[in-house]
Design a protein around this motif. Structure first.
Motif, PDB file in Angstrom:
ATOM      1  N   LEU A 149       0.830  -1.211   0.000  1.00  0.00           N
ATOM      2  CA  LEU A 149       0.000   0.000   0.000  1.00  0.00           C
ATOM      3  C   LEU A 149       0.865   1.262   0.000  1.00  0.00           C
ATOM      4  O   LEU A 149       0.568   2.225  -0.718  1.00  0.00           O
ATOM      5  CB  LEU A 149      -0.949  -0.010   1.198  1.00  0.00           C
ATOM      6  N   MET A 150       1.905   1.278   0.812  1.00  0.00           N
ATOM      7  CA  MET A 150       2.813   2.423   0.799  1.00  0.00           C
ATOM      8  C   MET A 150       3.536   2.509  -0.545  1.00  0.00           C
ATOM      9  O   MET A 150       3.741   3.603  -1.087  1.00  0.00           O
ATOM     10  CB  MET A 150       3.826   2.301   1.937  1.00  0.00           C
ATOM     11  N   LYS A 151       3.906   1.377  -1.100  1.00  0.00           N
ATOM     12  CA  LYS A 151       4.564   1.364  -2.405  1.00  0.00           C
ATOM     13  C   LYS A 151       3.642   1.966  -3.464  1.00  0.00           C
ATOM     14  O   LYS A 151       4.069   2.771  -4.291  1.00  0.00           O
ATOM     15  CB  LYS A 151       4.942  -0.072  -2.772  1.00  0.00           C
ATOM     16  N   LYS A 152       2.385   1.570  -3.422  1.00  0.00           N
ATOM     17  CA  LYS A 152       1.416   2.102  -4.385  1.00  0.00           C
ATOM     18  C   LYS A 152       1.312   3.615  -4.249  1.00  0.00           C
ATOM     19  O   LYS A 152       1.281   4.346  -5.265  1.00  0.00           O
ATOM     20  CB  LYS A 152       0.056   1.452  -4.145  1.00  0.00           C
ATOM     21  N   GLU A 153       1.275   4.136  -3.019  1.00  0.00           N
ATOM     22  CA  GLU A 153       1.137   5.573  -2.813  1.00  0.00           C
ATOM     23  C   GLU A 153       2.360   6.325  -3.314  1.00  0.00           C
ATOM     24  O   GLU A 153       2.237   7.395  -3.941  1.00  0.00           O
ATOM     25  CB  GLU A 153       0.894   5.868  -1.333  1.00  0.00           C
ATOM     26  N   VAL A 154       3.547   5.775  -3.063  1.00  0.00           N
ATOM     27  CA  VAL A 154       4.774   6.406  -3.549  1.00  0.00           C
ATOM     28  C   VAL A 154       4.755   6.500  -5.076  1.00  0.00           C
ATOM     29  O   VAL A 154       5.111   7.527  -5.659  1.00  0.00           O
ATOM     30  CB  VAL A 154       6.008   5.607  -3.070  1.00  0.00           C
ATOM     31  N   ILE A 155       4.304   5.430  -5.719  1.00  0.00           N
ATOM     32  CA  ILE A 155       4.266   5.412  -7.186  1.00  0.00           C
ATOM     33  C   ILE A 155       3.189   6.357  -7.711  1.00  0.00           C
ATOM     34  O   ILE A 155       3.403   7.096  -8.689  1.00  0.00           O
ATOM     35  CB  ILE A 155       4.055   3.970  -7.684  1.00  0.00           C
ATOM     36  N   LEU A 156       2.029   6.358  -7.057  1.00  0.00           N
ATOM     37  CA  LEU A 156       0.951   7.265  -7.475  1.00  0.00           C
ATOM     38  C   LEU A 156       1.384   8.733  -7.416  1.00  0.00           C
ATOM     39  O   LEU A 156       0.978   9.542  -8.250  1.00  0.00           O
ATOM     40  CB  LEU A 156      -0.276   7.061  -6.593  1.00  0.00           C
ATOM     41  N   GLN A 157       2.213   9.054  -6.428  1.00  0.00           N
ATOM     42  CA  GLN A 157       2.656  10.447  -6.273  1.00  0.00           C
ATOM     43  C   GLN A 157       3.809  10.810  -7.214  1.00  0.00           C
ATOM     44  O   GLN A 157       4.340  11.920  -7.148  1.00  0.00           O
ATOM     45  CB  GLN A 157       3.081  10.691  -4.825  1.00  0.00           C
ATOM     46  N   GLY A 158       4.195   9.879  -8.088  1.00  0.00           N
ATOM     47  CA  GLY A 158       5.229  10.170  -9.067  1.00  0.00           C
ATOM     48  C   GLY A 158       6.629  10.226  -8.500  1.00  0.00           C
ATOM     49  O   GLY A 158       7.511  10.890  -9.057  1.00  0.00           O
ATOM     50  N   LEU A 159       6.854   9.504  -7.392  1.00  0.00           N
ATOM     51  CA  LEU A 159       8.171   9.505  -6.768  1.00  0.00           C
ATOM     52  C   LEU A 159       9.038   8.341  -7.220  1.00  0.00           C
ATOM     53  O   LEU A 159      10.247   8.341  -6.982  1.00  0.00           O
ATOM     54  CB  LEU A 159       8.018   9.472  -5.244  1.00  0.00           C
ATOM     55  N   ALA A 160       8.437   7.343  -7.828  1.00  0.00           N
ATOM     56  CA  ALA A 160       9.178   6.155  -8.240  1.00  0.00           C
ATOM     57  C   ALA A 160       8.285   5.316  -9.142  1.00  0.00           C
ATOM     58  O   ALA A 160       7.101   5.618  -9.332  1.00  0.00           O
ATOM     59  CB  ALA A 160       9.614   5.342  -7.014  1.00  0.00           C
ATOM     60  N   TRP A 161       8.881   4.268  -9.703  1.00  0.00           N
ATOM     61  CA  TRP A 161       8.115   3.268 -10.430  1.00  0.00           C
ATOM     62  C   TRP A 161       8.336   1.933  -9.718  1.00  0.00           C
ATOM     63  O   TRP A 161       9.223   1.794  -8.877  1.00  0.00           O
ATOM     64  CB  TRP A 161       8.559   3.157 -11.895  1.00  0.00           C
ATOM     65  N   GLY A 162       7.531   0.939 -10.044  1.00  0.00           N
ATOM     66  CA  GLY A 162       7.736  -0.365  -9.426  1.00  0.00           C
ATOM     67  C   GLY A 162       6.672  -1.365  -9.824  1.00  0.00           C
ATOM     68  O   GLY A 162       5.708  -1.023 -10.529  1.00  0.00           O
ATOM     69  N   HIS A 163       6.855  -2.601  -9.390  1.00  0.00           N
ATOM     70  CA  HIS A 163       5.894  -3.670  -9.655  1.00  0.00           C
ATOM     71  C   HIS A 163       4.897  -3.756  -8.509  1.00  0.00           C
ATOM     72  O   HIS A 163       5.273  -3.714  -7.334  1.00  0.00           O
ATOM     73  CB  HIS A 163       6.620  -5.014  -9.782  1.00  0.00           C
TER      74      HIS A 163
END
Length: 300
Positions: A224-238
């Motif tokens: 969930l935290m990973k998803k939020e980081v990616i949604l905010q445009g701070l990183a990409w990931g699986h």
């Protein structure tokens, strides 16, 4: 031929597996003379030479190889019988420890567990969430009775029940990359861009998943935290597809999947030790999970 003892058979098996009397003695926590005497006695009782002692290391003779194969089957059956007897002697557990891994659809898994434990109010459910190789480490260390995660199905210490297949897809927020991603995107093109990863909770981390070597990273404790980081445009990931399906449909996340970055499918299972006794409530939970999937429990 006189009957041989289980002790003699165990000593022979240990010598055959370890390649020497001293190593077998250490394995069995017995003295070297005791192991040597047991194997010699077994050979005499069988009227067979099981070991060739002429070399630096003892080796199995042809008769020894054949006898050892049969002996291993017998010893495995006896170990299983001992575990079964221990299970029969156990009373209803006060607590069951379940570890949920980071690839789980948590709401569905917790709802399933809640439905079961409502029928067993005297057994307290202790739930812990671990990531990456953490769940398997907890199970093998004896800190969990059951895990819901992915496992190595070739590990003879484990048995499992298949629960679901979890597709993972590489994603990024629109505008995160300075170019439009295509299905020919290669991992090397992402090396300059921050990748978000899940921190492994194991004391001895295992293999890494989806890592782009040399890429800057940010690590988070859960999906969930990973998803939020990616949604905010701070990183990409699986991320698991079930967690981002709506965002992919809405366009707030873009799939980076293609020929060179296909993602993966993880097999979600319920797993437990196959070489340890399980109490009556744990057994009933195992049967409950197995029957709910309408397919048999897997065993290596």
């Amino acid at each position: 031929m006189t009957a041989f003892t289980l002790h003699d058979l165990q000593c022979f098996d240990a010598v055959a597996r370890s390649g020497g009397f001293q190593a077998a003695a250490e394995l069995l926590h017995r003295s070297h003379p005791a192991v040597h005497a047991a194997v010699t006695r077994l050979e005499r009782q069988l009227g067979l030479q099981l070991l060739d002692r002429s070399g630096y290391r003892v080796a199995l003779t042809a008769a020894g190889q054949s006898f050892h194969r049969k002996a291993q089957t017998t010893l495995a059956q006896l170990a299983g019988l001992q575990v079964h007897a221990q299970q029969l002697a156990m009373g209803e557990e006060d607590e069951l420890r379940v570890v949920i891994g980071d690839i789980c659809p948590q709401r569905e898994v917790l709802a399933t567990l809640a439905g079961f434990f409502r029928r067993h109010p005297r057994t307290r459910l202790h739930v812990q969430v671990e990531a990456v190789s953490g769940p398997v480490e907890r199970l093998l260390a004896g800190d969990a009775d059951l895990i819901v995660h992915a496992v190595d199905k070739g590990d003879a210490r484990l048995e499992w029940i298949d629960l679901a297949k979890i597709p993972f897809v590489p994603v990024a927020a629109p505008g995160f990359l300075p170019f439009a991603p295509t299905r020919m995107l290669r991992p090397a093109q992402l090396r300059e861009h921050t990748q978000c990863i899940i921190r492994d909770t194991a004391a001895r981390p295992g293999r890494s998943y989806f890592m782009v070597e040399g890429a800057p990273q940010c690590s988070v404790p859960d999906q969930l935290m990973k998803k939020e980081v990616i949604l905010q445009g701070l990183a990409w990931g699986h991320l698991p597809r079930f967690l981002v399906q709506r965002e992919l449909e809405e366009g707030s996340l873009l799939s980076l999947a293609g020929r060179h970055m296909p993602g993966s499918v993880q097999e979600l299972v319920a797993a437990r030790r196959s070489d340890r006794p399980h109490g009556p409530v744990a057994q009933e939970l195992w049967q409950f999970l197995s029957s709910s999937q309408s397919r048999p429990a897997g065993r290596p």
